[in-house]
Design an enzyme around this catalytic site. Structure first.
Site, PDB file in Angstrom:
ATOM      1  N   ASP A  78       8.692   4.204  -4.638  1.00 43.95           N
ATOM      2  CA  ASP A  78       7.237   4.000  -4.718  1.00 43.95           C
ATOM      3  C   ASP A  78       6.523   5.132  -5.454  1.00 43.95           C
ATOM      4  OD1 ASP A  78       7.789   1.857  -3.108  1.00 43.95           O
ATOM      5  OD2 ASP A  78       6.273   2.342  -1.599  1.00 43.95           O
ATOM      6  N   ASP A  79       5.342   4.777  -5.963  1.00 47.54           N
ATOM      7  CA  ASP A  79       4.309   5.717  -6.424  1.00 47.54           C
ATOM      8  C   ASP A  79       4.485   6.268  -7.836  1.00 47.54           C
ATOM      9  OD1 ASP A  79       3.477   5.269  -3.872  1.00 47.54           O
ATOM     10  OD2 ASP A  79       3.637   7.331  -3.162  1.00 47.54           O
TER      11      ASP A  79
ATOM     12  N   HIS B  17       2.135  -1.785  -7.049  1.00 44.86           N
ATOM     13  CA  HIS B  17       1.801  -0.933  -5.895  1.00 44.86           C
ATOM     14  C   HIS B  17       0.345  -0.449  -6.056  1.00 44.86           C
ATOM     15  CE1 HIS B  17       2.760   1.394  -2.380  1.00 44.86           C
ATOM     16  NE2 HIS B  17       2.776   2.574  -2.968  1.00 44.86           N
TER      17      HIS B  17
ATOM     18  N   HIS C  58      -3.662   3.452  -5.973  1.00 45.38           N
ATOM     19  CA  HIS C  58      -3.136   3.877  -4.680  1.00 45.38           C
ATOM     20  C   HIS C  58      -4.236   4.294  -3.704  1.00 45.38           C
ATOM     21  CE1 HIS C  58      -0.125   5.622  -1.895  1.00 45.38           C
ATOM     22  NE2 HIS C  58       0.724   4.851  -2.541  1.00 45.38           N
TER      23      HIS C  58
ATOM     24  N   HIS D 172      10.631   7.468  -2.621  1.00 44.50           N
ATOM     25  CA  HIS D 172       9.518   7.694  -3.546  1.00 44.50           C
ATOM     26  C   HIS D 172      10.042   8.409  -4.789  1.00 44.50           C
ATOM     27  CE1 HIS D 172       7.474   6.933   0.215  1.00 44.50           C
ATOM     28  NE2 HIS D 172       6.399   6.633  -0.482  1.00 44.50           N
TER      29      HIS D 172
HETATM   30 ZN   LIG Z   1       2.697   4.466  -2.105  1.00 44.82          ZN
END
Ligand SMILES: [Zn+2]
Length: 220
Positions: free
Chosen positions: A41-42, A92, A96, A186
């Site tokens: 993620d991210d 995603h 964020h 991540h």
């Molecule tokens: Zn995230």
């Protein structure tokens, strides 16, 4: 045929039966591997995404990247690499933000702005959505599903974003792994990330115990 010859023949026969049995057990396991999806993620992140992609390439593993629109925009070459190396890239949100603080319109915009940036720059779209922090109200879930998305959370949280120790990440993934697991990592972590080092241990160990690595879409 004397007694010694009969004994030797029987031993050879026994060895053959055992070899066949071992082979058939192996064959059954090899035919039905357990499947697991690694997710990141991210990102993309200028340092860790590249390291993670190198490791995935080294072990011939395909994974799923839940990317943030602002980073997609900043690092187009990393998205390009993810796509060209067979990974899945998913939504995603654009920036964020905490979903709970957004109006319905803002929530939609966060999803649509991600779609725009990735389509404009890569001609790519996705049907997978993961909300920041995995938090989504019922009405947000309905909205995002009506937009054509499958909401994807995870079954194993490595807590790598909180700089969990490498050994603890390895232990938790190996202990909790099941057929169909989705592991949360991540590729954007502030400060030092334990993720690349943990992956170097986790991937060969999971493969050794019969896991096959698939993308989230392949798992569903
Ligand atoms: Zn995230």
């Amino acid at each position: 045929m004397n007694y010694a010859m009969i004994k030797r023949s029987l031993l050879i026969l026994l060895a053959l039966v055992l070899a066949l049995y071992a082979n058939s057990t192996f064959y059954c396991e090899a035919r039905e591997p357990k499947r697991i999806a690694l997710t990141f993620d991210d990102g993309p992140h200028y340092k860790y995404t590249e390291q993670i992609l190198d490791i995935l390439k080294k072990y011939d593993v395909r994974a799923t990247f839940f990317t943030v629109g602002t980073n997609v925009h900043r690092f187009p070459e990393l998205i390009q690499r993810e796509l060209s190396e067979g990974h899945e890239v998913a939504n995603h949100t654009y920036s964020h933000r905490h979903m709970a603080e957004l109006s319905e319109d803002e929530f939609r915009q966060e999803i649509e702005a991600w779609e725009e940036v990735i389509y404009k720059e890569h001609g790519y779209s996705s049907e997978l959505f993961r909300p920041p922090e995995g938090i989504l109200t019922d009405s947000e879930r309905q909205t995002v599903e009506a937009m054509g998305y499958n909401v994807i959370l995870w079954t194993i949280d490595t807590r790598d974003w909180a700089h969990n120790k490498v050994e603890r990440i390895v232990d938790s993934v190996l202990k909790e792994a099941r057929d169909g697991s989705v592991v949360l990592f991540h590729d954007f972590v502030s400060g030092e990330s334990p993720t690349p080092e943990a992956l170097e241990i986790i991937i060969p160990k999971l493969r050794e115990i019969g896991y096959e690595f698939v993308t989230v879409s392949e798992l569903n």
